[in-house]
Design a protein around this motif. Structure first.
Motif, PDB file in Angstrom:
ATOM      1  N   PRO A   1       0.702  -1.095  -0.045  1.00  0.00           N
ATOM      2  CA  PRO A   1      -0.046   0.005   0.169  1.00  0.00           C
ATOM      3  C   PRO A   1       0.585   1.319  -0.016  1.00  0.00           C
ATOM      4  CG  PRO A   1      -0.096  -0.800   2.435  1.00  0.00           C
ATOM      5  CD  PRO A   1       0.831  -1.931   1.433  1.00  0.00           C
ATOM      6  N   LYS A   2       2.190   1.343   0.370  1.00  0.00           N
ATOM      7  CA  LYS A   2       2.814   2.293   0.404  1.00  0.00           C
ATOM      8  C   LYS A   2       4.153   2.702  -0.320  1.00  0.00           C
ATOM      9  CE  LYS A   2       5.098   5.018   4.588  1.00  0.00           C
ATOM     10  NZ  LYS A   2       4.272   6.192   4.352  1.00  0.00           N
ATOM     11  N   TRP A   3       4.897   1.810  -0.471  1.00  0.00           N
ATOM     12  CA  TRP A   3       6.044   1.737  -0.941  1.00  0.00           C
ATOM     13  C   TRP A   3       6.132   1.400  -2.655  1.00  0.00           C
ATOM     14  CZ3 TRP A   3       8.848   4.432   2.566  1.00  0.00           C
ATOM     15  CH2 TRP A   3       8.483   4.075   3.757  1.00  0.00           C
ATOM     16  N   SER A   4       7.214   2.124  -2.999  1.00  0.00           N
ATOM     17  CA  SER A   4       7.441   1.774  -4.683  1.00  0.00           C
ATOM     18  C   SER A   4       8.271   0.587  -4.827  1.00  0.00           C
ATOM     19  CB  SER A   4       8.186   3.339  -5.179  1.00  0.00           C
ATOM     20  OG  SER A   4       9.424   3.205  -4.907  1.00  0.00           O
ATOM     21  N   ASN A   5       8.325   0.240  -6.242  1.00  0.00           N
ATOM     22  CA  ASN A   5       9.173  -0.894  -6.391  1.00  0.00           C
ATOM     23  C   ASN A   5      10.724  -0.838  -5.999  1.00  0.00           C
ATOM     24  OD1 ASN A   5       7.051  -2.413  -7.701  1.00  0.00           O
ATOM     25  ND2 ASN A   5       7.281  -1.685  -9.905  1.00  0.00           N
ATOM     26  N   GLN A   6      11.145   0.629  -6.243  1.00  0.00           N
ATOM     27  CA  GLN A   6      12.561   0.941  -5.981  1.00  0.00           C
ATOM     28  C   GLN A   6      12.669   0.832  -4.480  1.00  0.00           C
ATOM     29  OE1 GLN A   6      10.501   2.720  -8.231  1.00  0.00           O
ATOM     30  NE2 GLN A   6      11.138   1.641  -9.745  1.00  0.00           N
ATOM     31  N   ASP A   7      11.636   0.772  -3.727  1.00  0.00           N
ATOM     32  CA  ASP A   7      12.041   0.728  -2.270  1.00  0.00           C
ATOM     33  C   ASP A   7      12.037  -0.617  -1.765  1.00  0.00           C
ATOM     34  OD1 ASP A   7      11.678   3.734  -1.639  1.00  0.00           O
ATOM     35  OD2 ASP A   7       9.397   3.348  -1.844  1.00  0.00           O
ATOM     36  N   ILE A   8      11.899  -1.577  -2.596  1.00  0.00           N
ATOM     37  CA  ILE A   8      11.753  -2.904  -1.973  1.00  0.00           C
ATOM     38  C   ILE A   8      12.827  -3.798  -2.874  1.00  0.00           C
ATOM     39  CG2 ILE A   8      10.304  -5.042  -2.219  1.00  0.00           C
ATOM     40  CD1 ILE A   8       7.966  -3.144  -2.677  1.00  0.00           C
ATOM     41  N   PRO A   9      13.679  -4.446  -1.906  1.00  0.00           N
ATOM     42  CA  PRO A   9      14.872  -5.170  -2.568  1.00  0.00           C
ATOM     43  C   PRO A   9      14.373  -6.436  -3.267  1.00  0.00           C
ATOM     44  CG  PRO A   9      14.451  -5.725  -0.126  1.00  0.00           C
ATOM     45  CD  PRO A   9      13.573  -4.766  -0.518  1.00  0.00           C
ATOM     46  N   LEU A  10      15.329  -6.765  -4.203  1.00  0.00           N
ATOM     47  CA  LEU A  10      15.283  -7.974  -4.969  1.00  0.00           C
ATOM     48  C   LEU A  10      15.883  -9.038  -4.176  1.00  0.00           C
ATOM     49  CD1 LEU A  10      14.136  -9.388  -7.533  1.00  0.00           C
ATOM     50  CD2 LEU A  10      16.507  -8.841  -8.474  1.00  0.00           C
TER      51      LEU A  10
ATOM     52  N   LEU B   1     -14.988 -11.188  -4.100  1.00  0.00           N
ATOM     53  CA  LEU B   1     -15.302 -11.434  -2.767  1.00  0.00           C
ATOM     54  C   LEU B   1     -14.032 -11.210  -1.760  1.00  0.00           C
ATOM     55  CD1 LEU B   1     -17.171 -14.989  -3.120  1.00  0.00           C
ATOM     56  CD2 LEU B   1     -18.022 -12.756  -2.490  1.00  0.00           C
ATOM     57  N   PHE B   2     -12.890 -11.489  -2.309  1.00  0.00           N
ATOM     58  CA  PHE B   2     -11.545 -11.266  -1.584  1.00  0.00           C
ATOM     59  C   PHE B   2     -10.912 -10.140  -2.241  1.00  0.00           C
ATOM     60  CE2 PHE B   2     -13.242 -15.444  -1.343  1.00  0.00           C
ATOM     61  CZ  PHE B   2     -13.051 -16.010   0.030  1.00  0.00           C
ATOM     62  N   ALA B   3     -11.382  -9.288  -2.586  1.00  0.00           N
ATOM     63  CA  ALA B   3     -10.686  -8.077  -3.215  1.00  0.00           C
ATOM     64  C   ALA B   3      -9.907  -7.043  -2.182  1.00  0.00           C
ATOM     65  CB  ALA B   3     -11.588  -7.055  -3.999  1.00  0.00           C
ATOM     66  N   ASN B   4      -8.805  -6.979  -2.155  1.00  0.00           N
ATOM     67  CA  ASN B   4      -8.087  -6.477  -0.837  1.00  0.00           C
ATOM     68  C   ASN B   4      -6.562  -5.569  -1.159  1.00  0.00           C
ATOM     69  OD1 ASN B   4      -7.824  -6.212   2.023  1.00  0.00           O
ATOM     70  ND2 ASN B   4      -6.412  -7.791   2.298  1.00  0.00           N
ATOM     71  N   SER B   5      -6.919  -5.009  -2.340  1.00  0.00           N
ATOM     72  CA  SER B   5      -5.638  -4.301  -2.724  1.00  0.00           C
ATOM     73  C   SER B   5      -5.757  -2.891  -3.477  1.00  0.00           C
ATOM     74  CB  SER B   5      -4.647  -5.052  -3.655  1.00  0.00           C
ATOM     75  OG  SER B   5      -5.585  -5.635  -4.633  1.00  0.00           O
ATOM     76  N   PRO B   6      -6.481  -2.084  -2.652  1.00  0.00           N
ATOM     77  CA  PRO B   6      -6.979  -0.824  -3.169  1.00  0.00           C
ATOM     78  C   PRO B   6      -5.979   0.611  -3.018  1.00  0.00           C
ATOM     79  CG  PRO B   6      -7.928  -0.933  -1.196  1.00  0.00           C
ATOM     80  CD  PRO B   6      -6.897  -2.203  -1.340  1.00  0.00           C
ATOM     81  N   PHE B   7      -4.716   0.014  -2.609  1.00  0.00           N
ATOM     82  CA  PHE B   7      -3.858   1.306  -2.531  1.00  0.00           C
ATOM     83  C   PHE B   7      -2.517   1.151  -3.174  1.00  0.00           C
ATOM     84  CE2 PHE B   7      -6.080   1.275   1.910  1.00  0.00           C
ATOM     85  CZ  PHE B   7      -6.885   2.274   1.719  1.00  0.00           C
ATOM     86  N   THR B   8      -1.778   2.193  -3.623  1.00  0.00           N
ATOM     87  CA  THR B   8      -0.555   1.940  -4.223  1.00  0.00           C
ATOM     88  C   THR B   8       0.138   3.519  -3.779  1.00  0.00           C
ATOM     89  OG1 THR B   8      -1.439   0.761  -6.171  1.00  0.00           O
ATOM     90  CG2 THR B   8       0.639   1.851  -6.286  1.00  0.00           C
ATOM     91  N   GLU B   9       1.210   3.472  -3.389  1.00  0.00           N
ATOM     92  CA  GLU B   9       2.136   4.450  -3.016  1.00  0.00           C
ATOM     93  C   GLU B   9       1.353   5.480  -2.151  1.00  0.00           C
ATOM     94  OE1 GLU B   9       4.256   5.659  -6.175  1.00  0.00           O
ATOM     95  OE2 GLU B   9       5.027   3.734  -6.694  1.00  0.00           O
ATOM     96  N   GLY B  10       0.611   4.911  -1.161  1.00  0.00           N
ATOM     97  CA  GLY B  10       0.034   5.784  -0.005  1.00  0.00           C
ATOM     98  C   GLY B  10      -1.369   6.289  -0.491  1.00  0.00           C
ATOM     99  N   LYS B  11      -2.057   6.106  -1.762  1.00  0.00           N
ATOM    100  CA  LYS B  11      -3.072   6.533  -2.231  1.00  0.00           C
ATOM    101  C   LYS B  11      -4.134   5.447  -2.868  1.00  0.00           C
ATOM    102  CE  LYS B  11      -1.403  11.213  -3.083  1.00  0.00           C
ATOM    103  NZ  LYS B  11      -0.918  12.050  -4.310  1.00  0.00           N
ATOM    104  N   PRO B  12      -5.378   5.570  -2.710  1.00  0.00           N
ATOM    105  CA  PRO B  12      -6.170   4.875  -3.463  1.00  0.00           C
ATOM    106  C   PRO B  12      -5.803   4.712  -4.905  1.00  0.00           C
ATOM    107  CG  PRO B  12      -7.699   6.147  -2.081  1.00  0.00           C
ATOM    108  CD  PRO B  12      -6.201   6.920  -2.116  1.00  0.00           C
TER     109      PRO B  12
END
Length: 500
Positions: A192-201, A260-271
């Protein structure tokens, strides 16, 4: 940034009086293994062991005789088993994060966590070179997705009671070590908050290959790698005909599970404009290996047709001597003809085939069992509701027939429309003369009735799905309401709301 309490979500571990040894002593006798395994079950008191990295399987020798299409068809058909041997498998992912900074775990933290779980609960360590990249204990495993998401995979079990007890046991083992490190886990379908660049491979050879390949075939592949989390249900079939019915039913109804199980409405801090952005991401990742498999509804469909599909999906890599060799751009059909530029003249084995099947990402994936892949990750109660949904529909003959009758006149265009629109509009998606919600109401009733006919008193596990379809309010809708209300359009509170 918010400091998250480390005690806010300890309910399940405390409520069952968690004991690893007690869990295994009471449930191991009920576990039936779907596939052969060379690793013996762990004994109490045994020190953690170290095993070499492997994907699904790894070859000890190089093939000298060419595989035929019949061999590949036979491999899939070998999964057929009588109804009394059908089992339920669940794999679930979650995002680990630092409780103080809310930032994603770095690999050093992940390695410490895996080592801690191995030592405390007697898991075998899975290594790739000098790096720990997973754990194994009997038929259970803990593995790392490309962005460090923890994937917990359970053993094939007979009833939903066993499945949910095992899910809780695995989560509690991870939590017991993570809490002391100041690590929490987020039960949500999209970062919900962090960008791809913030996450290590993660340090796995195949992930670097996939990372480099993804931008060539779609615009959202890196989002798939770093910012998605799912729960997957694995189910059996008795014959090719049974496989076809179940595959068609689950492909047609996968958008209902997504809603029924939708649960990913945020990206980089916003809807982000979606209820399940995780589901949407697959639509622009790699069209060669994703989608709803329209050919599965052809009269001629069977194991052979799926083999033809998989033969022509481009490969990622081949494992040799515990290393992943880049074979992108080539197909398994090329491999069978000895025409891989990465391994000139070499022929594949069935282990190579099984590994390749695991790199296909359709909404329902066929191996020697069926994998339901349409749902977002979520908290414990939803991890139990999803297998309840699919078991009630696919493991009961009456319910499966009801579903087959329901979808028999759905057109390819209608199935594709649902796949495309549901990630954004969920149960409110228009369908024929009404909304998808009305269809979902019937489907959930089929599932509940099927569970009751099984006779294991499992229908209670479906409560989460029953409530969603009754109200029309998905998990994502609830999160968006909190964001626009109580949270005052700040994203950090989601880390406490969905903390495990």
């Amino acid at each position: 940034m918010a400091l998250i309490s480390q005690t806010s979500s300890s309910y399940y571990c405390r409520s069952i009086g968690f004991s690893s040894s007690a869990f295994y002593s009471t449930t191991a006798k009920n576990i039936q293994i779907l596939h052969t395994d060379n690793v013996a079950a762990q004994k109490q008191g045994r020190k953690s062991a170290i095993v070499a990295s492997s994907p699904i399987t790894e070859d000890a020798v190089v093939a000298t005789m060419p595989l035929t299409k019949e061999d590949l068809v036979g491999h899939l058909a070998s999964g057929c088993k009588p109804k009394e041997k059908w089992r339920i498998g669940v794999e679930h992912e979650r995002f680990g994060f630092d409780l103080k900074s809310l930032r994603p775990m770095q690999y050093q933290q992940i390695a410490e966590l895996l080592n801690g779980i191995a030592e405390r609960f007697k898991w075998e360590k899975i290594m790739e070179g000098d790096n720990i990249i997973g754990l194994k204990q009997g038929k259970q495993s803990i593995s790392l997705e490309p962005g460090g998401q923890f994937e917990l995979s359970g053993a094939p079990l007979e009833t939903l009671h066993q499945v949910c007890t095992e899910v809780d046991s695995l989560l509690c083992q991870v939590k017991a070590v993570a809490e002391k490190m100041g690590i929490g886990f987020l039960d949500i379908g999209g970062q919900p908050k962090w960008s791809n660049q913030d996450i290590p491979l993660m340090p796995r050879g195949r992930y670097e290959i996939i990372y480099n390949y993804m931008p060539k075939v779609g615009s959202l592949g890196h989002d798939l790698m770093f910012r998605t989390s799912t729960v997957q249900v694995n189910l059996d079939f008795s014959s090719e005909a049974d496989m076809k019915r179940k595959l068609r039913a689950s492909l047609a109804l996968q958008p209902i599970a997504t809603a029924l199980f939708a649960n990913s409405p945020f990206t980089e801090g916003k809807p982000n404009g979606f209820l399940s952005r995780r589901s949407h991401i697959y639509t622009d990742t790699d069209k060669d290996r994703t989608g709803i498999l329209p050919f599965a509804f052809d009269d001629s469909f069977g194991f052979g047709r799926y083999v033809d599909y998989a033969l022509d999906v481009p490969m990622y890599c081949v494992y040799r001597k515990k290393k992943c060799i880049d074979c992108t751009g080539m197909t398994f059909r090329d491999f069978m003809a000895g025409k891989l530029h990465c391994l000139p003249g070499e022929l594949p084995t069935l282990n190579d085939w099984e590994n390749h099947l695991g790199t296909l990402y359709p909404e329902v994936r066929l191996k020697r069992y069926l994998e339901m892949r349409g749902a977002d990750g979520g908290p414990w109660r939803r991890l139990c509701a999803l297998p309840a949904f699919w078991v009630g529909l696919l493991y009961d003959e009456v319910s499966l027939q009801h579903v087959s009758d329901m979808i028999s006149d759905w057109t390819p265009e209608e199935r594709q429309m649902l796949r495309d629109k549901v990630p954004k509009t969920g149960l409110k998606t228009p369908f024929r003369d009404g909304l998808l919600k009305q269809v979902a109401e019937d489907v959930v009733k089929f599932a509940k009735d099927g569970l009751e006919r099984r006779g294991f008193k499992e229908s209670g596990f479906l409560t989460e799905a029953v409530e969603v379809v009754r109200t029309g309010v998905t998990p994502a809708d609830k999160l968006l309401e909190l964001y626009n209300g109580k949270w005052k359009q700040q994203i950090d509170p989601v880390f406490e709301e969905l903390l495990y």
